[in-house]
Design an enzyme around this catalytic site. Structure first.
Site, PDB file in Angstrom:
ATOM      1  CG  ASP A   1      -3.348  14.513  10.194  1.00 36.43           C
ATOM      2  OD1 ASP A   1      -4.308  15.542  11.451  1.00 36.43           O
ATOM      3  OD2 ASP A   1      -2.450  14.995  10.104  1.00 36.43           O
TER       4      ASP A   1
ATOM      5  CG  HIS B   1      -2.524  17.133  13.630  1.00 34.64           C
ATOM      6  ND1 HIS B   1      -2.506  16.363  12.703  1.00 34.64           N
ATOM      7  CD2 HIS B   1      -1.249  17.388  14.364  1.00 34.64           C
ATOM      8  CE1 HIS B   1      -1.351  15.853  12.983  1.00 34.64           C
ATOM      9  NE2 HIS B   1      -0.817  16.623  13.598  1.00 34.64           N
TER      10      HIS B   1
ATOM     11  CB  SER C   1       2.971  16.581  12.679  1.00 31.02           C
ATOM     12  OG  SER C   1       2.459  15.324  13.231  1.00 31.02           O
TER      13      SER C   1
END
Length: 759
Positions: free
Chosen positions: A153, A229, A539
């Site tokens: 990620d 994220h 996600s």
């Protein structure tokens, strides 16, 4: 003599002309090659031919060197050598060089680098993953203390409380990874929880010809997560216990991941919230296989059109090698719903995740002057209440009105449509408005908001109620109160509107997504600031499943990735934990079907004891590749050994998936599946059929008896249709039940094609 001399003279002239022509052609070719722009290509070579990684890299230069003229030129061109989990390399090449390389006998295929996209508390209690329970998956695995989850990620924020190692034992001895220092990141930040942190930027830097300005892009060249994220996903999967985590007092509770004592290995492959280059991703997977991760979690993917697994998708090939080596790869299905055929990450060796809501909502009270209170959704406003003030319909205002300050201190009401997609909240704040009520299509994502202005989102139906009030009231007023959290049974689960949907556009007989998990309004860790934020997307659903898979890997270490996927699918829920049917948001809303959520909502209470599994191994994946039309040469190179597809080519309908999807049914067909008993010896299962409307199903045998010397049984399903016209997909299920708590359910999806328009 004179004639002979003349002939020789003419031959010399002819030779000279030919020679000059060849020189011109060669020079033109050199000029063309020099002018041709180099790009990053990934060269796949299949399984490694050497155990020594250095010999693998040397073999790569042996292939690339002759093409570029020397090994020195090869070393300058090569970005990555993939030499641990599989063999291949990425290099800067012209398109003509890539074409020439693709014809090399050792090359599976050559692909141009592409950019993949990120697919971006209460969850575990909602799913029944309760740490205080005396039994269950968390209790039986010490909350995943021996499992290692590799997260590819945007990096990691090591200072988050979610990555504390309190109460966590020594790092598993098998771990071979490392923590790497870089800008604003010290390797000493790692601990017994965060055991690996590396970053991959050569693909990124090559795209920018070494001129990527990290500071300008808000990035640092290190494993540190600057956008949040990666930190959010990692803490959702395996975050440690953090009491009183909240966003401005909302969603308050103990934050933790699905496997709160599992270890994190962070591989930073995404930069600036948008740039995730396949050479970097493939290298990270190569290292993760070497490092010893138990699960790979990737909350990223491509968009339609999806890539062919063997001919075009670098990621799918790298994931294939991980799965063959026993590492499940869990991927986001994408955020392009609710339109059909938008699902990504569709290879049958991947576990593809859809997103649902859960039994928690955030409501923003809107009180009108007639004392009617309406509830805005999807936004989170945590500022002060805006008391009763004038409510103005934006369409009634002119540009001159806004410039004259008519919106100052007022609440603006606005319908957001395809015609108006700009940031209206920012516009209203700039023009002095005290608040905004925005009528829009629901998205099921939770917007944490920004700025000082009060705001609330409503759907078009409530928007029409507000518009009616404005138009029938002489002096309409309204107030907006801070958002409140509601938890409990009145809120039924639904597949989120943004979650990408099937059917699979590449191989329609392969059901995707596989499974669904909560992905709307997920509270998890982020860099600095408040420390925790709400995010929505597949996600967020992906690491929920990755954490559960980590627990399952520790509980059932002998299970293959396919067996784990089967257990997820066959034990999944079609109703939410409160017993309500799961709906699918769209236009219109409907009951969810397999193209919305695969097998259903993940059910961690049952997943470790499914009774039977639909297992797949090397031969089953090759069966798929043959049925998909890949040639023997490509398959042989991928596998690292000679392989010839059988004749006739096997049917894709017989790939041993925990689902049956028939895209084109006209005549009667027979489908084969094999189940493996992972429950008690001597178990007996009977078939329970819920046939799609107008579809006849006949299962043989109808009873499966697993004696002491029998742990695998093959059965067939005859399928025919009574429809006399083409239909859309119709849905049903096949369940094997032992009447002792094991109900092994697979979804059925059938489309009749009496007239087949495929040519």
């Amino acid at each position: 003599m004179e004639l002979s001399s003349l002939i020789v003279s003419n031959n010399k002239k002819h030779f000279l002309v030919v020679f000059i022509g060849l020189v011109l052609i060669f020079n033109i070719a050199l000029i063309t090659a020099a002018n041709e722009e180099s790009q990053i290509y990934t060269v796949h070579l299949g399984e490694r031919q050497h155990d020594d990684p250095n010999l693998v890299t040397e073999s790569h230069h042996d292939i690339l060197g002759p093409l570029l003229g020397s090994k020195e030129a090869s070393r300058e061109s090569m970005i990555y050598s993939y030499r641990h989990g599989f063999s291949g390399f990425s290099a800067k090449l012209t398109s003509s060089q890539a074409r020439e390389l693709s014809e090399h006998p050792d090359v599976v295929h050559v692909t141009r680098s592409k950019n993949m996209k990120l697919k971006t508390t209460r969850v575990n209690d909602y799913l029944g993953l309760t740490p205080t329970a005396p039994t269950g998956l968390l209790h039986e695995t010490d909350m995943g203390s021996e499992a290692i989850v590799g997260v590819l990620d945007s990096g990691i924020w090591p200072d988050s409380k979610s990555f504390n190692d309190n109460g966590i034992g020594p790092i598993p001895a098998r771990w071979k990874g490392q923590c790497v220092s870089g800008e604003a990141f010290n390797a000493s930040s790692c601990n017994r929880k965060l055991i690996g942190a590396t970053y991959y930027s050569k693909g990124l830097m090559s795209k920018y010809n070494g001129a990527f300005n990290a500071v300008e892009k808000g990035e640092v060249m290190s494993p540190l997560d600057k956008i949040g994220h990666g930190t959010h996903c990692a803490s959702t999967a395996v975050g440690s216990f953090v009491p009183d985590a909240n966003v401005h007092g909302l969603a308050q509770g103990t934050a933790r991941g699905s496997a709160p004592r599992a270890r994190i290995a962070s591989y930073k492959v995404c930069w600036n919230n948008e740039e995730c280059f396949t050479p970097d991703i493939v290298k990270a997977i190569d290292h993760a296989i070497r490092d010893g991760v138990d699960v790979l979690s990737l909350s990223l993917g491509s968009e339609v059109p999806v890539d062919f697994e063997v001919d075009r998708s670098d990621f799918a090939i790298a994931a294939f090698h991980a799965v063959i080596k026993g590492i499940p790869v869990v991927c986001a299905g994408g955020n392009d719903g609710p339109e059909k055929q938008t699902i990504s990450n569709v290879a049958p060796w991947l576990i593809t995740v859809a997103a649902t809501t859960m039994d928690r909502e955030f409501f923003t009270p809107i009180t009108l002057g007639n004392n009617i209170t309406l509830l805005g959704q999807e936004g989170v406003y945590t500022g002060k209440e805006v008391g009763f003030t004038d409510l103005l319909y934006f369409d009634n205002l002119t540009k001159e009105d806004m410039q004259a300050g008519k919106a100052n201190g007022k609440i603006l009401f606005f319908f957001q449509t395809a015609k108006y997609q700009d940031d209206f909240i920012e516009y209203a704040q700039t023009n002095g408005a005290a608040g905004v009520i925005l009528a829009m299509q629901p998205s099921d994502s939770i917007d944490p908001g920004s700025g000082d202005i009060a705001y609330a989102y409503v759907d078009y139906e409530i928007g029409m109620d507000i518009l009616l009030y404005i138009q029938t009231t002489k002096s309409p007023v309204a107030k907006i109160s801070p958002t409140k959290t509601f938890v409990g049974r009145p809120l039924a689960t639904k597949v989120a509107r943004f979650s990408s949907r099937g059917p699979n556009s590449l191989s329609p007989a392969i059901l995707k997504p596989d499974i669904a998990a909560p992905g709307a309004g997920i509270l998890a860790a982020v860099p600095s600031g408040a420390g925790y934020e709400l995010m929505s997307g597949t996600s967020m659903a992906t690491p929920v499943v990755s954490g559960i898979v980590a627990l399952l890997r520790q509980k059932r270490p002998d299970w293959s990735p396919a067996a784990i996927r089967s257990a997820l699918v066959t034990t999944a829920l079609q109703t939410d934990p409160s017993g309500e049917p799961i709906a699918a948001e769209g236009s219109p809303r409907k009951l969810a079907d397999p193209f919305d959520y695969g097998g259903g909502l993940v059910n961690p209470a049952k997943v470790a004891d499914p009774g039977l599994v639909y297992d797949m191994g090397h031969d089953d994946y090759v069966h798929y590749l043959c049925s998909a039309g890949y040639d023997n040469t490509s398959i042989s190179k991928l596998l690292g050994k000679i392989y010839t597809c059988p004749s006739p080519i096997p049917s894709m309908l017989d790939v041993n998936l925990p689902s049956i999807t028939i895209p084109y049914l006209s005549d009667e067909i027979t489908i084969t599946r094999t189940v493996t008993n992972v429950g008690p010896v001597g178990s007996v299962y009977k078939a329970v059929i819920e046939a799609p409307q107008g579809i006849n199903l006949q299962v043989s045998p109808e009873t499966l008896e697993f004696a002491s010397n029998t742990n695998k049984i093959t059965f067939t399903v005859k399928v025919s249709t009574t429809h006399r016209a083409n239909t859309d997909y119709l849905f049903g299920s096949l369940t094997w039940t032992d009447n002792k708590g094991h109900n092994v359910r697979i979804p059925l999806s059938v489309r009749t094609r009496v007239l087949n328009f495929k040519i």
